[in-house]
Design an enzyme around this catalytic site. Structure first.
Site, PDB file in Angstrom:
ATOM      1  N   LYS A 119     -18.639  -3.255  -8.632  1.00  0.00           N
ATOM      2  CA  LYS A 119     -17.846  -3.486  -9.857  1.00  0.00           C
ATOM      3  C   LYS A 119     -19.071  -4.059 -10.718  1.00  0.00           C
ATOM      4  O   LYS A 119     -18.788  -3.868 -12.103  1.00  0.00           O
ATOM      5  CB  LYS A 119     -16.996  -4.738  -9.578  1.00  0.00           C
ATOM      6  CG  LYS A 119     -15.612  -4.235  -8.895  1.00  0.00           C
ATOM      7  CD  LYS A 119     -14.714  -5.296  -9.045  1.00  0.00           C
ATOM      8  CE  LYS A 119     -13.668  -4.777  -8.482  1.00  0.00           C
ATOM      9  NZ  LYS A 119     -12.506  -5.968  -8.294  1.00  0.00           N
TER      10      LYS A 119
ATOM     11  N   LYS B 172      -5.992   2.576 -10.525  1.00  0.00           N
ATOM     12  CA  LYS B 172      -5.307   2.357 -11.870  1.00  0.00           C
ATOM     13  C   LYS B 172      -6.220   2.783 -13.106  1.00  0.00           C
ATOM     14  O   LYS B 172      -5.802   2.917 -14.198  1.00  0.00           O
ATOM     15  CB  LYS B 172      -4.861   0.836 -11.996  1.00  0.00           C
ATOM     16  CG  LYS B 172      -5.886   0.086 -12.055  1.00  0.00           C
ATOM     17  CD  LYS B 172      -5.809  -1.520 -12.260  1.00  0.00           C
ATOM     18  CE  LYS B 172      -7.267  -2.379 -12.511  1.00  0.00           C
ATOM     19  NZ  LYS B 172      -7.366  -2.783 -11.264  1.00  0.00           N
TER      20      LYS B 172
ATOM     21  N   LYS C 260     -10.173   7.852  -4.328  1.00  0.00           N
ATOM     22  CA  LYS C 260      -8.884   7.086  -4.159  1.00  0.00           C
ATOM     23  C   LYS C 260      -7.873   6.841  -5.378  1.00  0.00           C
ATOM     24  O   LYS C 260      -8.646   7.035  -6.283  1.00  0.00           O
ATOM     25  CB  LYS C 260      -9.513   5.449  -3.957  1.00  0.00           C
ATOM     26  CG  LYS C 260      -9.456   4.983  -2.600  1.00  0.00           C
ATOM     27  CD  LYS C 260      -9.825   3.388  -2.427  1.00  0.00           C
ATOM     28  CE  LYS C 260      -8.613   2.430  -2.932  1.00  0.00           C
ATOM     29  NZ  LYS C 260      -9.018   1.036  -2.769  1.00  0.00           N
TER      30      LYS C 260
END
Ligand code: TRP
Length: 350
Positions: A118, A214, A211
Site C-alpha cells: 500500500k 474494488k 484478486k
C-alpha cells in the site's frame, strides 16, 4: 485464564463491497453466528490510514460506513443476538492501540507485506497510521479478548502479528498479570485466523490470476454487492473463460485460473465442493455452466442488493443499530481496559 470463545472481525468502509468481500469474509461471519458470540465491526478508523483519495472524504466515509453495515445486515448478521458497530464509537480501540504501540517492535511492522504494497515506492510519504494499521487491528481483536477471527487469506500475516503482540504483552507483564489474580499468566488470548470455504480468494472475472478488487479499473472484473440482476448476468456472461470444456476432476482446474475461479464461486454460493460442482458440469461447455452460474448468483445476491438498498435509504435505522452495538461493545471493552490499565500500572479512580 480459560478463554470463552469469541469471534471478532472487521471490514473497512472504503467503498464498493464485492463478491470477494462477501465470499471471503461476510459469508463466514454469518456462519459463525451459529456457534459463537460474534462482534462485527466497521473499521472506520482503519479507513483513514490511506490518502483521502482512497477513503473519499467525510461524506463518503459516513456513506460507506452505513453501506458496510447494510451489507452485514442484508447478508444475515443478526445485530440483536450479536454485536454490529463502527470502531470509532468505542474509545478503547485507540487506547489499547497506544499500549500495543509500545509492545510491538518496529522490525515486526516493517515486515508487513500489506504495508509495503500500500505504501508503494513513496514510503516516506505514507501516513504513520498506515504503518501502524496492524497494531490497531490487534487492538480491535484483543480489546474483546476474541479468540477466533474470520478473515481473508491476505490478513493472515496481520493475525500473526496480533498473536505476537498478545504473547509479548503476556510475557512483559507476566508478574503483574499474576499479581492481578490471573494465575496462568494468560491475560490476552492468542487469536486464531479462520480461513474457510472453497472461495476464500475470489479472482477478477477478467483475469483469473488477479484478486477481485474494488480498485480495478474495469467494473466487469467484479460483481458488486449492490449490482442488480441484469448487471450480474451481464458480468458473468462476459467473464473470461478458455476454449476447453470444464474438466471432470478438480485437478483439471490447476492450470486454468478463470475456470477455477468460476467453479469456486459456484461452489461457495451453492455450499458444495468444487468436485461436486464438476460432477454436475464437468465435460460440458462453459455456456451451460455460465447459465447456471447466472441463475445461482442472481438467486443468492439480488436479494442482498435490494435489502442493502432498502437499508441505505433509511440511515436513521442503520445508525441506531450502530449506536446500540457500540453501547454493548463498549461494556465489554471498558471492563477489559480497566484490567489492562491495572496490569500496566496506570493509576485510575478507585
Ligand atoms: N484489516 C482487515 C481487512 O482489511 C480489516 C480489519 C480491521 C480486521 N480490524 C480487524 C479484520 C480485526 C479482522 C479483525 O480485511
Amino acid at each position: 485464564m480459560a478463554f470463552v470463545e469469541r469471534v471478532f472481525s472487521g471490514v473497512q468502509p472504503t467503498g464498493n463491497l464485492h463478491l470477494g468481500n462477501y465470499l471471503g469474509a461476510i459469508v463466514n461471519f454469518v456462519k459463525m453466528q451459529e456457534t459463537h458470540n460474534c462482534i462485527y465491526c466497521v473499521v472506520d478508523m482503519h479507513a483513514l490510514t490511506q490518502g483521502i483519495d482512497v477513503w473519499g472524504g467525510p461524506t463518503e466515509l459516513a456513506r460507506n460506513t452505513r453501506e458496510v453495515t447494510a451489507a452485514f445486515l442484508a447478508a444475515g448478521i443478526d445485530p440483536k443476538k450479536h454485536i454490529v458497530f463502527n470502531q470509532s464509537q468505542v474509545a478503547g480501540h485507540a487506547e489499547l492501540t497506544w499500549i500495543f504501540n509500545c509492545v510491538a517492535r518496529i522490525g515486526w511492522l516493517s515486515r508487513m507485506t500489506q504495508f509495503k504494497e500500500k505504501a508503494g515506492k513513496d514510503r516516506e510519504n505514507a501516513s504513520v497510521g498506515l504503518y501502524d494499521y496492524p497494531v490497531l487491528m490487534a487492538a480491535d481483536i484483543l480489546l474483546y479478548h476474541a479468540t477466533h477471527v474470520p478473515v481473508g487469506e491476505d490478513q493472515k500475516q496481520h493475525l500473526e502479528l496480533s498473536r505476537d503482540i498478545a504473547q509479548k504483552f503476556n510475557n512483559d507483564f507476566a508478574d503483574s498479570i499474576r499479581a492481578h489474580g490471573i494465575a496462568d499468566g494468560l491475560f490476552f488470548p492468542l487469536p486464531e485466523p479462520m480461513i474457510t470455504g472453497p472461495a476464500t480468494r475470489v479472482m477478477s472475472l477478467r483475469d483469473g490470476t488477479k484478486k477481485m478488487s474494488k480498485s480495478d479499473a474495469s467494473d466487469y472484473s467484479r460483481i458488486n454487492l449492490t449490482d442488480d440482476a441484469d448487471t450480474i448476468a451481464q458480468k458473468i456472461r462476459k467473464a473470461k473463460t478458455d476454449p476447453e470444456p470444464l474438466p471432470t476432476e478438480e485437478k483439471g482446474l490447476e492450470t486454468r485460473p478463470e475456470a477455477d475461479n468460476l467453479v469456486g464461486i459456484f461452489a461457495a454460493l451453492s455450499g458444495r465442493s468444487k468436485q461436486q460442482v464438476l460432477s454436475d458440469f464437468g465435460g460440458g461447455q462453459f455456456s451451460a455452466f455460465k447459465n447456471a452460474l447466472v441463475e445461482l448468483c442472481v438467486v443468492k445476491l439480488a436479494p442482498i442488493a435490494s435489502e442493502m438498498k432498502r437499508l441505505v435509504a433509511d440511515p436513521g435505522h442503520v445508525d441506531a443499530i450502530l449506536v446500540d452495538g457500540a453501547n454493548r461493545a463498549r461494556e465489554i471493552a471498558e471492563a477489559n481496559m480497566v484490567k489492562t490499565k491495572d496490569i500496566v500500572g496506570f493509576v485510575r479512580k478507585a
